[in-house]
Enzyme design. Structure first.
Site, PDB file in Angstrom:
ATOM      1  N   LYS A 140       0.817  -1.102  -0.053  1.00 12.49           N
ATOM      2  CA  LYS A 140       0.111   0.507   0.414  1.00 12.49           C
ATOM      3  C   LYS A 140       0.910   1.104   0.201  1.00 12.49           C
ATOM      4  O   LYS A 140       1.614   1.042   0.647  1.00 12.49           O
ATOM      5  CB  LYS A 140      -1.268  -0.238   1.570  1.00 12.49           C
ATOM      6  CG  LYS A 140      -1.845  -1.355   1.229  1.00 12.49           C
ATOM      7  CD  LYS A 140      -2.644  -1.476   2.559  1.00 12.49           C
ATOM      8  CE  LYS A 140      -3.815  -2.369   2.850  1.00 12.49           C
ATOM      9  NZ  LYS A 140      -5.074  -2.364   3.247  1.00 12.49           N
ATOM     10  N   TYR A 176     -12.560  -3.352  -2.680  1.00 11.32           N
ATOM     11  CA  TYR A 176     -13.517  -2.762  -1.600  1.00 11.32           C
ATOM     12  C   TYR A 176     -14.928  -2.854  -1.565  1.00 11.32           C
ATOM     13  O   TYR A 176     -15.247  -2.517  -1.031  1.00 11.32           O
ATOM     14  CB  TYR A 176     -12.361  -2.131  -0.696  1.00 11.32           C
ATOM     15  CG  TYR A 176     -11.370  -1.856  -0.581  1.00 11.32           C
ATOM     16  CD1 TYR A 176     -10.638  -3.225   0.256  1.00 11.32           C
ATOM     17  CD2 TYR A 176      -9.771  -1.322  -1.008  1.00 11.32           C
ATOM     18  CE1 TYR A 176      -9.299  -3.765   0.387  1.00 11.32           C
ATOM     19  CE2 TYR A 176      -9.024  -1.565  -0.191  1.00 11.32           C
ATOM     20  CZ  TYR A 176      -8.191  -1.956   0.279  1.00 11.32           C
ATOM     21  OH  TYR A 176      -6.630  -2.822   1.167  1.00 11.32           O
ATOM     22  N   PHE A 192     -15.684   4.529   7.032  1.00  7.49           N
ATOM     23  CA  PHE A 192     -14.298   5.600   6.308  1.00  7.49           C
ATOM     24  C   PHE A 192     -14.045   4.898   5.373  1.00  7.49           C
ATOM     25  O   PHE A 192     -12.916   5.357   4.299  1.00  7.49           O
ATOM     26  CB  PHE A 192     -13.859   4.161   7.559  1.00  7.49           C
ATOM     27  CG  PHE A 192     -13.833   2.864   7.128  1.00  7.49           C
ATOM     28  CD1 PHE A 192     -12.945   2.303   6.312  1.00  7.49           C
ATOM     29  CD2 PHE A 192     -14.061   2.617   8.223  1.00  7.49           C
ATOM     30  CE1 PHE A 192     -13.457   0.450   6.272  1.00  7.49           C
ATOM     31  CE2 PHE A 192     -14.229   0.782   8.098  1.00  7.49           C
ATOM     32  CZ  PHE A 192     -14.413   0.410   6.622  1.00  7.49           C
ATOM     33  N   ARG A 197      -1.972 -14.621   5.231  1.00  5.12           N
ATOM     34  CA  ARG A 197      -2.985 -13.784   6.171  1.00  5.12           C
ATOM     35  C   ARG A 197      -2.098 -13.628   7.773  1.00  5.12           C
ATOM     36  O   ARG A 197      -1.998 -13.248   8.522  1.00  5.12           O
ATOM     37  CB  ARG A 197      -4.244 -14.115   6.342  1.00  5.12           C
ATOM     38  CG  ARG A 197      -4.999 -14.240   5.212  1.00  5.12           C
ATOM     39  CD  ARG A 197      -4.994 -12.611   4.889  1.00  5.12           C
ATOM     40  NE  ARG A 197      -6.320 -12.201   5.488  1.00  5.12           N
ATOM     41  CZ  ARG A 197      -6.909 -10.883   5.479  1.00  5.12           C
ATOM     42  NH1 ARG A 197      -6.842 -10.308   3.827  1.00  5.12           N
ATOM     43  NH2 ARG A 197      -7.580 -10.852   6.490  1.00  5.12           N
ATOM     44  N   THR A 215      -6.024  -6.792  11.213  1.00 10.98           N
ATOM     45  CA  THR A 215      -6.730  -5.277   9.851  1.00 10.98           C
ATOM     46  C   THR A 215      -5.564  -4.365  10.891  1.00 10.98           C
ATOM     47  O   THR A 215      -5.229  -3.322  10.637  1.00 10.98           O
ATOM     48  CB  THR A 215      -7.963  -5.583   9.421  1.00 10.98           C
ATOM     49  OG1 THR A 215      -8.164  -6.403   8.945  1.00 10.98           O
ATOM     50  CG2 THR A 215      -7.998  -4.248   9.240  1.00 10.98           C
ATOM     51  N   ARG A 223       2.261  -6.500   9.974  1.00 13.60           N
ATOM     52  CA  ARG A 223       1.431  -5.359  10.408  1.00 13.60           C
ATOM     53  C   ARG A 223       1.913  -4.680  11.738  1.00 13.60           C
ATOM     54  O   ARG A 223       2.338  -3.645  11.899  1.00 13.60           O
ATOM     55  CB  ARG A 223      -0.170  -5.557  10.440  1.00 13.60           C
ATOM     56  CG  ARG A 223      -0.045  -5.713   8.953  1.00 13.60           C
ATOM     57  CD  ARG A 223      -2.610  -6.219   8.747  1.00 13.60           C
ATOM     58  NE  ARG A 223      -2.450  -5.827   7.422  1.00 13.60           N
ATOM     59  CZ  ARG A 223      -3.677  -6.015   7.714  1.00 13.60           C
ATOM     60  NH1 ARG A 223      -4.460  -6.944   7.376  1.00 13.60           N
ATOM     61  NH2 ARG A 223      -3.827  -5.422   5.321  1.00 13.60           N
ATOM     62  N   ASN A 268      -2.143   0.452   7.425  1.00 13.63           N
ATOM     63  CA  ASN A 268      -1.445  -1.120   7.387  1.00 13.63           C
ATOM     64  C   ASN A 268      -0.534  -2.454   6.682  1.00 13.63           C
ATOM     65  O   ASN A 268      -0.827  -3.084   7.063  1.00 13.63           O
ATOM     66  CB  ASN A 268      -2.631  -1.756   8.088  1.00 13.63           C
ATOM     67  CG  ASN A 268      -3.059  -2.104   7.252  1.00 13.63           C
ATOM     68  OD1 ASN A 268      -3.170  -1.868   5.786  1.00 13.63           O
ATOM     69  ND2 ASN A 268      -4.705  -2.826   7.092  1.00 13.63           N
ATOM     70  N   HIS A 271      -2.053  -5.670   1.872  1.00 12.29           N
ATOM     71  CA  HIS A 271      -3.175  -6.019   1.459  1.00 12.29           C
ATOM     72  C   HIS A 271      -2.433  -7.966   1.475  1.00 12.29           C
ATOM     73  O   HIS A 271      -1.440  -8.299   0.181  1.00 12.29           O
ATOM     74  CB  HIS A 271      -4.170  -5.697   0.219  1.00 12.29           C
ATOM     75  CG  HIS A 271      -4.840  -7.294  -0.090  1.00 12.29           C
ATOM     76  ND1 HIS A 271      -6.391  -6.590   0.724  1.00 12.29           N
ATOM     77  CD2 HIS A 271      -5.370  -7.951  -1.493  1.00 12.29           C
ATOM     78  CE1 HIS A 271      -6.944  -7.801  -0.411  1.00 12.29           C
ATOM     79  NE2 HIS A 271      -6.067  -7.970  -1.393  1.00 12.29           N
ATOM     80  N   GLU A 279      -8.462 -12.028  -7.520  1.00  7.36           N
ATOM     81  CA  GLU A 279      -7.735 -10.718  -7.218  1.00  7.36           C
ATOM     82  C   GLU A 279      -6.594 -11.011  -8.374  1.00  7.36           C
ATOM     83  O   GLU A 279      -6.656 -10.449  -8.610  1.00  7.36           O
ATOM     84  CB  GLU A 279      -7.105 -10.716  -5.821  1.00  7.36           C
ATOM     85  CG  GLU A 279      -8.903 -10.083  -5.283  1.00  7.36           C
ATOM     86  CD  GLU A 279      -8.231 -10.074  -3.669  1.00  7.36           C
ATOM     87  OE1 GLU A 279      -6.953 -10.593  -2.919  1.00  7.36           O
ATOM     88  OE2 GLU A 279      -8.614 -10.115  -2.764  1.00  7.36           O
TER      89      GLU A 279
HETATM   90  N1  UDP Z   1      -9.657  -0.303   7.234  1.00  3.65           N
HETATM   91  C1  UDP Z   1      -9.494   1.314   7.442  1.00  3.65           C
HETATM   92  N2  UDP Z   1     -10.797   1.295   8.004  1.00  3.65           N
HETATM   93  C2  UDP Z   1     -10.969   0.528   9.234  1.00  3.65           C
HETATM   94  C3  UDP Z   1     -10.814  -0.988   8.934  1.00  3.65           C
HETATM   95  C4  UDP Z   1     -10.354  -0.988   7.514  1.00  3.65           C
HETATM   96  O1  UDP Z   1      -9.417   2.037   6.816  1.00  3.65           O
HETATM   97  O2  UDP Z   1     -11.936   0.011  10.205  1.00  3.65           O
HETATM   98  C5  UDP Z   1      -8.733  -0.792   5.883  1.00  3.65           C
HETATM   99  C6  UDP Z   1      -7.708  -1.327   6.372  1.00  3.65           C
HETATM  100  O3  UDP Z   1      -6.563  -0.579   4.877  1.00  3.65           O
HETATM  101  C7  UDP Z   1      -7.885  -2.743   5.253  1.00  3.65           C
HETATM  102  C8  UDP Z   1      -8.569  -2.549   4.465  1.00  3.65           C
HETATM  103  O4  UDP Z   1      -9.954  -1.314   4.964  1.00  3.65           O
HETATM  104  O5  UDP Z   1      -6.865  -3.153   5.530  1.00  3.65           O
HETATM  105  C9  UDP Z   1      -9.314  -3.366   3.956  1.00  3.65           C
HETATM  106  O6  UDP Z   1     -10.158  -3.830   5.634  1.00  3.65           O
HETATM  107  P1  UDP Z   1     -10.831  -5.296   5.235  1.00  3.65           P
HETATM  108  O7  UDP Z   1     -11.659  -5.873   6.214  1.00  3.65           O
HETATM  109  O8  UDP Z   1     -10.782  -6.480   4.488  1.00  3.65           O
HETATM  110  O9  UDP Z   1      -9.427  -5.836   6.312  1.00  3.65           O
HETATM  111  P2  UDP Z   1      -7.738  -6.998   5.807  1.00  3.65           P
HETATM  112  O10 UDP Z   1      -8.089  -8.105   5.223  1.00  3.65           O
HETATM  113  O11 UDP Z   1      -6.850  -6.364   5.116  1.00  3.65           O
HETATM  114  O12 UDP Z   1      -6.935  -7.152   6.942  1.00  3.65           O
HETATM  115 MG    MG Z   2      -9.419  -8.020   3.047  1.00  2.10          MG
END
Ligand code: UDP
Ligand code: MG
Length: 139
Positions: A9, A49, A57, A85, A91, A102, A112, A115, A126
């Site tokens: 990112k 997304y 957000f 993961r 996250t 992270r 963070n 992805h 993807e």
């Molecule tokens: N994100 C954010 N605010 C939140 C939760 C998620 O900005 O409260 C962003 C963050 O960059 C995250 C992305 O949205 O990595 C995708 O969210 P997801 O729940 O899919 O998390 P991930 O799979 O990346 O852990």
């Molecule tokens: Mg995700």
């Protein structure tokens, strides 16, 4: 052998952590099968997304993901989807354990670092979202 999609990112690129993050995937025994730098568009982000578009957000997430180009990686290895993961951590970087990418490098729940695809179905989608078949190598 599975393949997963990693997106480095804008915080990762801007803080010059690209090498460090790729090093961690290689040290874990995974192989880079594709790599490209790309500017995210609004349309691509809304697709990627889709589960978050209605969240309050989302505008901040969109602005963050468009604040600089990202680097998309196709990463291969046994069990890589789930193992990546684990390597990445949860996250919210503030809640991620030390030793995870992270936990060691991230800032918060938006900034963070990266992805990682969260299931075989997501990885397949993807891979075709971010790569043409001629941009994937190694098998
Ligand atoms: N994100 C954010 N605010 C939140 C939760 C998620 O900005 O409260 C962003 C963050 O960059 C995250 C992305 O949205 O990595 C995708 O969210 P997801 O729940 O899919 O998390 P991930 O799979 O990346 O852990
Ligand atoms: Mg995700």
């Amino acid at each position: 052998m599975e393949t997963t999609v990693i997106l480095l990112k804008p915080d990762c690129v801007g803080r010059r952590l690209v090498g460090e993050v790729i090093r961690r995937f290689e040290a874990a025994g995974f192989t880079i099968k594709g790599a490209k730098m790309m500017a995210m568009t609004r349309e691509l982000l809304r697709e990627h997304y889709a589960h978050l578009v209605a969240e309050p957000f989302y505008p901040l997430l969109e602005a963050f993901m468009m604040s600089s180009p990202v680097i998309a990686l196709a990463v291969g290895g046994d069990g890589v989807i789930e193992r990546a993961r684990t390597l990445v951590g949860p996250t919210d970087s503030r809640k991620a354990a030390a030793g995870t990418i992270r936990g060691d490098l991230g800032t918060d729940n938006r900034r963070n670092i990266l992805h990682a695809s969260d299931s075989p179905e997501a990885a397949a989608k993807e891979l075709s979202r971010f790569f043409h078949s001629g941009e994937l190598f190694g098998d």
